[in-house]
Design a protein around this motif. Structure first.
Motif, mmCIF file in Angstrom:
data_model
loop_
_atom_site.group_PDB
_atom_site.id
_atom_site.type_symbol
_atom_site.label_atom_id
_atom_site.label_comp_id
_atom_site.label_asym_id
_atom_site.label_seq_id
_atom_site.Cartn_x
_atom_site.Cartn_y
_atom_site.Cartn_z
ATOM 1 N N GLU A 1 23.624 5.904 31.199
ATOM 2 C CA GLU A 1 22.511 6.720 31.681
ATOM 3 C C GLU A 1 21.607 7.190 30.538
ATOM 4 O O GLU A 1 20.437 7.513 30.770
ATOM 5 N N ARG A 2 22.136 7.200 29.312
ATOM 6 C CA ARG A 2 21.380 7.735 28.183
ATOM 7 C C ARG A 2 20.804 6.655 27.269
ATOM 8 O O ARG A 2 20.118 6.973 26.297
ATOM 9 N N ASP A 3 21.099 5.408 27.545
ATOM 10 C CA ASP A 3 20.607 4.314 26.702
ATOM 11 C C ASP A 3 20.170 3.172 27.601
ATOM 12 O O ASP A 3 20.996 2.444 28.149
ATOM 13 N N GLU A 4 18.876 2.988 27.748
ATOM 14 C CA GLU A 4 18.372 1.990 28.690
ATOM 15 C C GLU A 4 18.614 0.560 28.226
ATOM 16 O O GLU A 4 18.474 -0.387 29.007
ATOM 17 N N GLN A 5 18.994 0.389 26.953
ATOM 18 C CA GLN A 5 19.298 -0.952 26.454
ATOM 19 C C GLN A 5 20.785 -1.294 26.608
ATOM 20 O O GLN A 5 21.216 -2.378 26.217
ATOM 21 N N LEU A 6 21.552 -0.373 27.177
ATOM 22 C CA LEU A 6 22.967 -0.595 27.444
ATOM 23 C C LEU A 6 23.110 -0.930 28.929
ATOM 24 O O LEU A 6 22.583 -0.205 29.777
ATOM 25 N N THR A 7 23.786 -2.025 29.256
ATOM 26 C CA THR A 7 23.904 -2.435 30.645
ATOM 27 C C THR A 7 25.377 -2.582 31.031
ATOM 28 O O THR A 7 26.234 -2.801 30.183
ATOM 29 N N LEU A 8 25.647 -2.477 32.327
ATOM 30 C CA LEU A 8 26.982 -2.711 32.860
ATOM 31 C C LEU A 8 26.972 -4.022 33.628
ATOM 32 O O LEU A 8 26.155 -4.226 34.532
ATOM 33 N N ILE A 9 27.875 -4.911 33.275
ATOM 34 C CA ILE A 9 27.963 -6.221 33.914
ATOM 35 C C ILE A 9 29.119 -6.216 34.901
ATOM 36 O O ILE A 9 30.273 -5.975 34.533
ATOM 37 N N ARG A 10 28.797 -6.471 36.168
ATOM 38 C CA ARG A 10 29.815 -6.560 37.220
ATOM 39 C C ARG A 10 29.721 -7.876 37.977
ATOM 40 O O ARG A 10 30.676 -8.278 38.641
ATOM 41 N N THR A 11 28.576 -8.539 37.907
ATOM 42 C CA THR A 11 28.336 -9.761 38.675
ATOM 43 C C THR A 11 27.672 -10.815 37.793
ATOM 44 O O THR A 11 27.201 -10.524 36.687
#
Length: 390
Positions: free
Chosen positions: A150-160
């Motif tokens: 939520e605090r770093d827009e360049q950090l992503t969560l991969i689930r698919t």
């Protein structure tokens, strides 16, 4: 006089409690995840050039267990997001550790020994429910990563698969983009209830290992006491994992458990962090027979960088293990699983990953082969195993 003594004792107790809840966890972190000294010689220009054009995918990292904000650079431990970016990491699997018995040993670990995680959780002021629930410890570590996202827009969560492709597309334009995946290290976190697989998947977990340091209700650990195969409960859980498209991780699995899982699966599996007996004979490491069986199903062997996994304290020891796997089954089945921040001794922190690239060049790997080892093979397997949509 008695009153003064009681005041003194109470004051001491208050200071002791305050001290425990402010400095105990950082002290433990610095002690068990000692930041290695910087290598004496710089990376060669050739190795740095290869590394700068090679995205790194690391299959195992225990950062979420420790008292560090993932987004802050620290002078202790092995990783944080700034150092991962320094090392050109573009995909990072963060694992949740939920139970660590005291006195753990490669020669055999007793699950009934005193669990050290409640003390670490309390010292970090995790919610009280995490002090007694292994499931809640996993859920809390997932929330820790979600708060960083939520605090770093360049950090992503991969689930698919779609998340993976979007992250890679973004990273081609913005190198600071860092994709993360959540993993559970040992499904004793289910607390005996197979439906908790769904709870973990809902929290964002997409990779799970059946066992960790000790035998559990699902099966045997490579460093357990009985090191048995898959139990009836383990078979039930395995079916649910497959239905949920969870990536199976056979790190820490006993030989019998690996055999039982492979005979029941067709999709690629990973061993997220390991060594190989061909270069480092240890019950924790994979035999050539299992390397071949995992590769036959299109799987990955994530080679670690810690001393006890590769029988050496240099990047060359990791490169030697990778060379063994590549020569045995092909470079397409070699990956990296550092075990950063896993209470292990490593030759460099995340910013020092170019030293591994140099060791791979010295071991005779071409830049194209290094690209496959460092990330290409992981991307291929994720595209084959992640669900197409959530």
């Amino acid at each position: 006089m008695l009153r003064l003594v009681l005041y003194a004792i109470s004051g001491f107790l208050v200071l002791a409690v305050v001290g425990y809840f402010t400095i105990a966890a950082p002290i433990a972190d610095a002690r068990f995840n000692k930041k290695p000294d910087a290598p004496s010689a710089p990376v060669s220009d050739r190795a740095q050039a290869v590394h700068d054009t090679t995205m790194v995918a690391d299959l195992h990292n225990d950062l979420l267990l420790w008292p560090r904000d993932p987004l802050t650079r620290y002078d202790r431990g092995h990783t944080d997001v700034p150092r991962l970016r320094d090392g050109n990491v573009g995909l990072q699997v963060f694992a949740a550790v939920t139970q660590v018995p005291q006195g753990r040993s490669y020669a055999g670990t007793d699950a009934s020994s005193l669990d050290q995680i409640p003390f670490l959780a309390a010292a970090q002021r995790w919610p009280p429910r995490t002090w007694t629930s292994r499931l809640d410890r996993a859920l809390y570590q997932a929330r820790k990563l979600h708060r960083a996202l939520e605090r770093d827009e360049q950090l992503t969560l991969i689930r698919t698969q779609a998340d993976l492709n979007q992250t890679l597309d973004r990273r081609s334009e913005t190198p600071e983009v860092l994709g993360t995946l959540l993993a559970v290290e040992g499904l004793h976190a289910l607390e005996g209830d197979a439906t908790n697989v769904d709870t973990l998947v809902e929290a964002g977990y997409c990779m799970m290992s059946l066992t960790h340091l000790f035998d559990n209700a699902l099966g045997g650990s490579s460093t357990g006491l009985k090191t048995g195969g898959l139990t009836d409960f383990g078979e039930d859980v395995l079916g649910r994992l497959k239905n949920q498209n969870v990536i199976l991780d056979l790190a820490h699995a006993s030989e019998a458990l690996i055999d039982d899982v492979l005979v029941r699966t067709e999709e690629p599996v990973v061993v997220s962090h390991t060594g190989v007996r061909g270069t480092c004979d240890s019950p924790r490491n994979l035999s050539d027979r299992h390397i071949k069986a995992i590769a036959k199903q299109g799987g990955l062997i994530g080679i670690g960088i810690w001393e006890r996994a590769v029988c050496g304290d240099s990047p060359a020891a990791t490169a030697r293990a990778m060379r063994h796997v590549a020569d045995l089954v092909g470079v397409e089945h070699v990956a990296l699983g550092t075990d950063f921040d896993g209470t292990v001794s490593v030759p460099f922190d995340a910013a020092g990953l170019p030293y591994l690239t140099e060791a791979l060049l010295d071991a005779g790997f071409s830049p194209n082969e290094i690209q496959k080892i460092m990330s290409g093979n992981v991307v291929r397997v994720l595209r084959e195993t992640l669900p197409s949509e959530q």
